[in-house]
Design a protein around this motif. Structure first.
Motif, short mmCIF file in Angstrom:
data_model
loop_
_atom_site.label_atom_id
_atom_site.label_comp_id
_atom_site.label_asym_id
_atom_site.label_seq_id
_atom_site.Cartn_x
_atom_site.Cartn_y
_atom_site.Cartn_z
N GLN A 178 0.91 -1.13 -0.01
CA GLN A 178 0.04 -0.09 0.10
C GLN A 178 0.92 1.28 0.20
OE1 GLN A 178 -4.17 -0.79 0.95
NE2 GLN A 178 -2.88 -1.60 -0.70
N ASP A 180 2.87 3.93 1.47
CA ASP A 180 3.43 4.16 2.84
C ASP A 180 3.32 3.09 3.85
OD1 ASP A 180 4.36 6.44 1.92
OD2 ASP A 180 2.49 7.84 2.31
N GLU A 181 2.84 1.99 3.54
CA GLU A 181 2.65 0.78 4.42
C GLU A 181 2.74 -0.74 3.57
OE1 GLU A 181 -0.69 1.10 6.93
OE2 GLU A 181 -1.95 0.84 5.18
N ILE A 183 0.61 -4.23 4.35
CA ILE A 183 -0.46 -5.06 5.29
C ILE A 183 -0.12 -6.51 5.16
CG2 ILE A 183 -2.90 -5.70 5.61
CD1 ILE A 183 -3.73 -3.19 4.30
N ARG A 193 -1.75 -7.13 10.62
CA ARG A 193 -0.83 -6.03 11.27
C ARG A 193 -0.26 -5.25 10.11
NH1 ARG A 193 4.01 -8.86 14.60
NH2 ARG A 193 4.12 -6.89 15.04
N ARG A 194 -0.03 -3.98 10.41
CA ARG A 194 0.29 -2.93 9.31
C ARG A 194 1.70 -2.35 9.79
NH1 ARG A 194 -4.20 -0.78 6.44
NH2 ARG A 194 -6.16 -1.75 6.99
N HIS A 195 2.52 -2.44 8.80
CA HIS A 195 3.86 -1.77 8.78
C HIS A 195 4.02 -0.66 8.05
CE1 HIS A 195 4.92 -5.51 11.46
NE2 HIS A 195 4.19 -6.09 10.25
N PRO A 196 4.33 0.46 8.68
CA PRO A 196 4.83 1.66 7.92
C PRO A 196 6.00 1.65 7.02
CG PRO A 196 5.21 2.11 10.15
CD PRO A 196 4.54 0.85 9.94
N LEU A 197 5.92 1.89 5.56
CA LEU A 197 7.33 2.08 4.77
C LEU A 197 6.96 3.14 4.07
CD1 LEU A 197 7.67 -1.85 3.80
CD2 LEU A 197 9.33 -0.42 5.31
N LYS A 198 8.02 3.78 3.86
CA LYS A 198 7.86 5.18 2.97
C LYS A 198 7.86 4.78 1.45
CE LYS A 198 7.81 9.68 2.33
NZ LYS A 198 6.61 10.37 3.04
N GLY A 227 8.65 -5.83 12.18
CA GLY A 227 8.42 -4.68 11.62
C GLY A 227 9.65 -4.03 11.23
N SER A 229 12.78 -3.04 9.08
CA SER A 229 13.18 -3.15 7.80
C SER A 229 14.55 -2.37 7.21
CB SER A 229 12.00 -2.08 6.98
OG SER A 229 11.97 -0.84 7.34
#
Length: 393
Positions: A178, A180-181, A183, A193-198, A227, A229
């Motif tokens: 997605q 910026d993240e 799933i 769980r959701r992990h933020p990634l740019k 989470g 990275s």
């Protein structure tokens, strides 16, 4: 009368006198005859054996008799360039239930293992439906615990969130890129769980227990359990899905421009980018057969790499096809020619089955199975429109 004359006279007189024991005398005479005959027979046999043995010794040995054996017809090897039959057989397969109606929700009935994920897309309107989960029990479930948004790039171009690399090889976890993240869904518990990634993230791919997530700007290696990275120097579009039993820190990229296709090994364990590059080699194919350009996800099985491509066979170009390469040398060992009467980009490879069988899309015909070593092509399911991800490494 002289003595000599008297002796002759007595001898003649005795010849007419019978013996006092005639039976005894007869048997004695018979024994002497039998003994004499037996001795003569033994002597004759000895002479025969000696003569025959000498003859056999002196005679040259006869050559052994030739044993007649039927001529063996070697099994012909399949041609390296193959085509599917005009009429496909559908012998039955667990994935054939992908198109079944939904029978449960994931939240109410998590799976032990998922065989596949499917996101239907209406072929006439392009409208995407909800993601479905086919369990190893044959039941299709609605992924009701989350609704991933379409992926998009910086230019606003959108695509369905389900990608061919979304389902983990063990069939227990699904991932969706997605903006910026990312799933991550545990399909055995329905936990999300959701992990933020740019970034504008579009592609996901499992490498062992790690998740590779990327877009045009960057590719991340993510530990779904923590989470954590880091960025890795690989293309999310050209990297091949690793063999689940292979080396997790060594990835393969396959791509390039027509006429300059290359296989590139990339280390992701801190040793730096690019261990070597080898050109894609077509010398194992008949002259005039080649790959012009690869597309879709590549999949490793041992040292074999399968990926969809546009190919040329003889004088005909722009054909849909699938290539199998030796990942060590870059040599293309087999091509599957799927012709022109297909949707553009119809035939993405989805993974391998045991026994060296390649699974691939075949729009507008569903899924196919192809075994390059025998040339066998069979159908799995018909009219399965939309995106598919399999637990096939």
């Amino acid at each position: 009368m002289r003595e000599e004359e008297l002796h002759r006279l007595l001898t003649v007189a005795a010849e007419d006198v019978r013996p006092a024991h005639p039976a005894t005398t007869g048997w004695e005479r018979a024994r002497r005859v039998r003994r004499a005959r037996r001795a003569a027979s033994a002597a004759a046999l000895a002479v025969a054996l000696l003569t025959g043995g000498t003859a056999l010794t002196l005679r040259p040995a006869a050559p052994p008799a030739a044993t007649a054996t039927p001529e063996e017809s070697p099994t012909p090897l399949p041609a390296p360039v193959q085509t599917p039959p005009a009429d496909l057989a559908y012998p039955g397969h667990p994935l054939g239930r992908l198109g079944d109606p939904v029978g449960a929700t994931l939240s109410a009935r998590p799976v032990r293992k998922a065989l596949a994920l499917h996101q239907p897309v209406d072929p006439t309107t392009g409208v995407a439906g909800r993601i479905r989960v086919l369990g190893d029990d044959g039941v299709v479930r609605d992924l009701d615990v989350v609704t991933p948004a379409p992926t998009r790039d910086a230019g606003g171009n959108e695509a369905v969130p389900l990608k061919s690399g979304s389902l983990s090889p063990d069939g227990r976890t699904a991932a969706f890129a997605q903006t910026d993240e990312v799933i991550v869904v545990d399909l055995t518990t329905a936990a999300v769980r959701r992990h933020p990634l740019k970034g504008y993230l579009e592609q996901v791919l499992w490498s062992g227990d790690r998740l590779l997530v990327g877009g045009d700007d960057a590719t991340y290696e993510l530990d779904p359990s923590t989470g954590a990275s880091r960025k890795v120097p690989v293309s999310p579009w050209n990297m091949a899905a690793p063999d689940p039993t292979g080396q997790p820190d060594l990835l393969l990229e396959l791509g390039g421009a027509p006429g300059d296709l290359r296989l590139h090994r990339v280390a992701t364990d801190g040793r730096g980018r690019g261990l070597d590059q080898v050109p894609v080699d077509f010398r194992a194919l008949p002259p005039g057969n080649r790959v012009d350009e690869f597309y879709g996800r590549g999949w490793l099985n041992g040292h074999r790499l399968a990926r969809a491509a546009w190919i040329t066979t003889g004088s005909m170009g722009s054909l849909e096809g699938v290539a199998v390469l030796d990942a060590r040398t870059g040599v293309v060992t087999h091509l599957l020619n799927l012709g022109r009467d297909r949707w553009k980009g119809c035939c993405e490879v989805l993974g391998w089955e045991p026994g060296g069988v390649v699974l691939l899309r075949h729009n507008p015909g569903g899924l196919l199975r192809w075994k390059p070593e025998t040339g066998e092509v069979t159908g799995v399911t018909r009219n399965l429109f939309g995106a598919v991800s399999l637990s096939a490494g």
